[in-house]
Design a protein around this motif. Sequence first.
Motif, PDB file in Angstrom:
ATOM      1  N   PHE A 257       0.651  -1.130   0.081  1.00  0.00           N
ATOM      2  CA  PHE A 257      -0.090  -0.042  -0.042  1.00  0.00           C
ATOM      3  C   PHE A 257       0.996   1.444   0.000  1.00  0.00           C
ATOM      4  O   PHE A 257       0.679   2.158  -0.742  1.00  0.00           O
ATOM      5  CB  PHE A 257      -0.973   0.132   1.016  1.00  0.00           C
TER       6      PHE A 257
ATOM      7  N   GLN B 234     -12.175 -14.026  -6.349  1.00  0.00           N
ATOM      8  CA  GLN B 234     -12.336 -13.483  -5.047  1.00  0.00           C
ATOM      9  C   GLN B 234     -11.467 -13.227  -4.286  1.00  0.00           C
ATOM     10  O   GLN B 234     -11.181 -12.328  -3.688  1.00  0.00           O
ATOM     11  CB  GLN B 234     -13.931 -14.146  -4.423  1.00  0.00           C
TER      12      GLN B 234
ATOM     13  N   ASN C 109      -9.927  -9.730  -2.827  1.00  0.00           N
ATOM     14  CA  ASN C 109     -10.084  -9.686  -1.523  1.00  0.00           C
ATOM     15  C   ASN C 109      -9.029  -9.086  -0.630  1.00  0.00           C
ATOM     16  O   ASN C 109      -8.812  -8.858   0.428  1.00  0.00           O
ATOM     17  CB  ASN C 109     -10.606 -10.725  -0.810  1.00  0.00           C
ATOM     18  N   ARG C 110      -7.781  -9.363  -1.406  1.00  0.00           N
ATOM     19  CA  ARG C 110      -6.480  -8.730  -0.875  1.00  0.00           C
ATOM     20  C   ARG C 110      -6.073  -7.571  -1.259  1.00  0.00           C
ATOM     21  O   ARG C 110      -5.632  -7.190  -2.530  1.00  0.00           O
ATOM     22  CB  ARG C 110      -5.484  -9.910  -1.415  1.00  0.00           C
TER      23      ARG C 110
ATOM     24  N   ALA D 261     -12.130  -1.315  -1.309  1.00  0.00           N
ATOM     25  CA  ALA D 261     -13.595  -1.977  -1.554  1.00  0.00           C
ATOM     26  C   ALA D 261     -14.167  -0.741  -2.388  1.00  0.00           C
ATOM     27  O   ALA D 261     -14.752  -1.376  -3.523  1.00  0.00           O
ATOM     28  CB  ALA D 261     -14.339  -2.051  -0.325  1.00  0.00           C
TER      29      ALA D 261
ATOM     30  N   GLU E  75     -14.455   0.067   5.029  1.00  0.00           N
ATOM     31  CA  GLU E  75     -13.797  -1.161   4.226  1.00  0.00           C
ATOM     32  C   GLU E  75     -14.647  -2.463   4.427  1.00  0.00           C
ATOM     33  O   GLU E  75     -15.698  -2.459   4.888  1.00  0.00           O
ATOM     34  CB  GLU E  75     -12.342  -1.385   4.646  1.00  0.00           C
ATOM     35  N   TYR E  76     -14.427  -3.535   3.323  1.00  0.00           N
ATOM     36  CA  TYR E  76     -15.263  -4.531   3.199  1.00  0.00           C
ATOM     37  C   TYR E  76     -14.375  -5.827   2.835  1.00  0.00           C
ATOM     38  O   TYR E  76     -13.588  -5.817   2.155  1.00  0.00           O
ATOM     39  CB  TYR E  76     -16.110  -4.123   1.817  1.00  0.00           C
ATOM     40  N   ILE E  77     -14.483  -6.756   3.958  1.00  0.00           N
ATOM     41  CA  ILE E  77     -13.775  -8.165   3.670  1.00  0.00           C
ATOM     42  C   ILE E  77     -14.643  -9.112   3.463  1.00  0.00           C
ATOM     43  O   ILE E  77     -15.698  -9.419   4.097  1.00  0.00           O
ATOM     44  CB  ILE E  77     -12.951  -8.473   4.944  1.00  0.00           C
ATOM     45  N   MET E  78     -14.558  -9.978   2.281  1.00  0.00           N
ATOM     46  CA  MET E  78     -15.385 -11.154   2.009  1.00  0.00           C
ATOM     47  C   MET E  78     -14.871 -12.340   2.652  1.00  0.00           C
ATOM     48  O   MET E  78     -13.798 -12.546   2.686  1.00  0.00           O
ATOM     49  CB  MET E  78     -15.360 -11.409   0.535  1.00  0.00           C
ATOM     50  N   LYS E  79     -15.663 -13.089   3.523  1.00  0.00           N
ATOM     51  CA  LYS E  79     -15.340 -14.268   4.008  1.00  0.00           C
ATOM     52  C   LYS E  79     -15.360 -15.530   2.756  1.00  0.00           C
ATOM     53  O   LYS E  79     -16.389 -15.241   2.027  1.00  0.00           O
ATOM     54  CB  LYS E  79     -16.328 -14.639   5.219  1.00  0.00           C
ATOM     55  N   PRO E  80     -14.472 -16.357   2.625  1.00  0.00           N
ATOM     56  CA  PRO E  80     -13.373 -16.495   3.737  1.00  0.00           C
ATOM     57  C   PRO E  80     -12.342 -15.697   3.448  1.00  0.00           C
ATOM     58  O   PRO E  80     -12.158 -15.308   2.408  1.00  0.00           O
ATOM     59  CB  PRO E  80     -12.973 -18.081   3.481  1.00  0.00           C
ATOM     60  N   PHE E  81     -11.574 -15.504   4.505  1.00  0.00           N
ATOM     61  CA  PHE E  81     -10.428 -14.446   4.588  1.00  0.00           C
ATOM     62  C   PHE E  81      -9.246 -15.396   5.219  1.00  0.00           C
ATOM     63  O   PHE E  81      -9.663 -16.254   5.993  1.00  0.00           O
ATOM     64  CB  PHE E  81     -10.931 -13.219   5.106  1.00  0.00           C
TER      65      PHE E  81
ATOM     66  N   GLU F 144      -3.691 -12.260   6.981  1.00  0.00           N
ATOM     67  CA  GLU F 144      -2.931 -11.344   6.123  1.00  0.00           C
ATOM     68  C   GLU F 144      -3.949 -10.321   5.136  1.00  0.00           C
ATOM     69  O   GLU F 144      -3.579  -9.183   5.114  1.00  0.00           O
ATOM     70  CB  GLU F 144      -2.071 -12.186   4.955  1.00  0.00           C
ATOM     71  N   MET F 145      -5.015 -11.126   4.465  1.00  0.00           N
ATOM     72  CA  MET F 145      -6.151 -10.327   4.035  1.00  0.00           C
ATOM     73  C   MET F 145      -6.693  -9.007   4.924  1.00  0.00           C
ATOM     74  O   MET F 145      -6.769  -7.876   4.641  1.00  0.00           O
ATOM     75  CB  MET F 145      -7.317 -11.015   3.410  1.00  0.00           C
TER      76      MET F 145
ATOM     77  N   GLU G 128      -4.046  -6.488   5.555  1.00  0.00           N
ATOM     78  CA  GLU G 128      -3.960  -5.618   4.121  1.00  0.00           C
ATOM     79  C   GLU G 128      -5.052  -4.600   4.176  1.00  0.00           C
ATOM     80  O   GLU G 128      -4.612  -3.556   3.716  1.00  0.00           O
ATOM     81  CB  GLU G 128      -3.946  -6.349   2.925  1.00  0.00           C
ATOM     82  N   LYS G 129      -6.321  -5.037   4.435  1.00  0.00           N
ATOM     83  CA  LYS G 129      -7.473  -4.003   4.579  1.00  0.00           C
ATOM     84  C   LYS G 129      -7.103  -3.003   5.455  1.00  0.00           C
ATOM     85  O   LYS G 129      -7.603  -1.932   5.470  1.00  0.00           O
ATOM     86  CB  LYS G 129      -8.766  -5.003   4.714  1.00  0.00           C
TER      87      LYS G 129
ATOM     88  N   MET H 162      -4.485  -1.930   6.800  1.00  0.00           N
ATOM     89  CA  MET H 162      -3.362  -1.030   6.376  1.00  0.00           C
ATOM     90  C   MET H 162      -4.131   0.245   5.234  1.00  0.00           C
ATOM     91  O   MET H 162      -3.697   1.231   5.592  1.00  0.00           O
ATOM     92  CB  MET H 162      -2.393  -1.972   5.433  1.00  0.00           C
ATOM     93  N   LEU H 163      -5.142  -0.415   4.641  1.00  0.00           N
ATOM     94  CA  LEU H 163      -5.700   0.955   3.954  1.00  0.00           C
ATOM     95  C   LEU H 163      -6.155   1.685   4.683  1.00  0.00           C
ATOM     96  O   LEU H 163      -6.569   3.080   4.141  1.00  0.00           O
ATOM     97  CB  LEU H 163      -6.841   0.261   2.847  1.00  0.00           C
TER      98      LEU H 163
ATOM     99  N   GLU I 201      -1.531  -0.083  11.162  1.00  0.00           N
ATOM    100  CA  GLU I 201      -0.348  -0.838  10.576  1.00  0.00           C
ATOM    101  C   GLU I 201       0.006  -1.895  11.401  1.00  0.00           C
ATOM    102  O   GLU I 201      -0.512  -1.997  12.462  1.00  0.00           O
ATOM    103  CB  GLU I 201       0.825   0.315  10.600  1.00  0.00           C
TER     104      GLU I 201
ATOM    105  N   GLU J  99       3.212  -5.085  11.084  1.00  0.00           N
ATOM    106  CA  GLU J  99       4.266  -5.693  10.343  1.00  0.00           C
ATOM    107  C   GLU J  99       3.649  -7.157   9.696  1.00  0.00           C
ATOM    108  O   GLU J  99       3.178  -8.019  10.316  1.00  0.00           O
ATOM    109  CB  GLU J  99       5.086  -6.102  11.154  1.00  0.00           C
TER     110      GLU J  99
END
Lengths: 285, 127
Positions: free
Chosen positions: A88, A167, A171-172, A176, B102-108, B111-112, B115-116, B118-119, B123, B125
């Motif tokens: 990012f 997906q 998702n990574r 969104a 933000e929006y995370i779809m399962k399964p996740f 790390e995902m 990362e979200k 972080m957006l 923060e 590591e």
Amino acid sequence: MRNRTETSDLTQADFDFVRTLVKQHSSISLDDSKGYLVSSRLLPIARGRGFESVAALITHLRSRPHGKVHTDVLEAVATTETSFFRDFHPYEALRDQVIPDLIRKRRESTRMLSIWSGACSSGQEPYSVAMVLRQVIPDIDTWTIQLLASDFSGAMVERARKGVFKQLEVNRGLPAHLLVRYFDQHGASWWLKDEVKRMVTFFQQNLDREWTRIPQVDLVFLRNVLIYFDVETRRRILRKVRRHLRPDGFLVMGAAETTLSLDDSFRRVQFGRAAFYQPGEGSGQ
Amino acid sequence: MTKKALVIDDSRAMRTILSGILGELGYEVQGAEDGGRALEILNAGGLFDLALVDWNMPQMTGYDFVLEVRKETRFNDLRLVMVTTETEVSRMSDALEAGADEYIMKPFNKEMLLEKLMLLGIEAELD
């Protein structure tokens, strides 16, 4: 009993054969710790072609002249992990500082931006850049945007060009609101809209061969790729980067990478939490 | 000051997983089994920096929770991240419009999630 590599069930001789093949054709250096990587990358090829094991596939490679199977193996080993907006911070720097600066400088002159992603894998990196450009440049349609993306692997280039992602991939790291804005959903697949897809030109490129398709550019992305080469190859590639970068352009590397001790003519420029590299004096030599 | 997070999910297992990850990031985490309970916690004066919100829950859905929270300016600094099995783009669009960050779809995986976060300027590591 034959010697096995420490990290896989490949024999040392088989691993050495693949290592030599890869070094010759892609310049990538595999150290002894990469036995597992080679084994896991070759397994799908072995299965797909009906070999009973990776060892049988390698026996086949040894006994035949260089052909499609060899190419598949080379490409499988060279494939690197990628994701949208990886780490990012570089994209934050592009969005907030680097692209606005370049736009200001070029607005009254060429109104052109040239960007090259040199190890694009399945395309997430150049497409992330394309989305940033669309967000940052309101009158983008009045600009000439040359967004080039290349990879060693022809299969990856083909995949990237399609702009279709699973997906798991969207998702990574992908904000969104950009997923909603720039993708069409088809079941579990996400198709990049044409307005982003058509911005990127993909082609195959071995970084250690001639860069015939690479013009003078404002930004070069070589993220998490030089690590696969030995020091001399890295230096050779960085020298070429200097020749292709405009004086006020930047090289963007992976979060844990640096030009330090490889090519001291690059100047490190910090943008927030991201470091970019600018060709310094003596560049282009 | 310790950062505080709400994990809103009717699955105890999911609450445990998400709380574990946020705990590693240094968050003090409180769980809620639906949107209604989460609103009670917020209205009782709980100051939170982040909420991970499931969509489908009894009593009050995550979507309705987001709508309610965004009516109140005092919760403006609360980052809202949907973590849900709802994978339709129209749902995602609705959630963002309602005020989810933000929006995370399962399964996740972990790390995902990182990362979200972080957006959103949160923060961690990453390996």
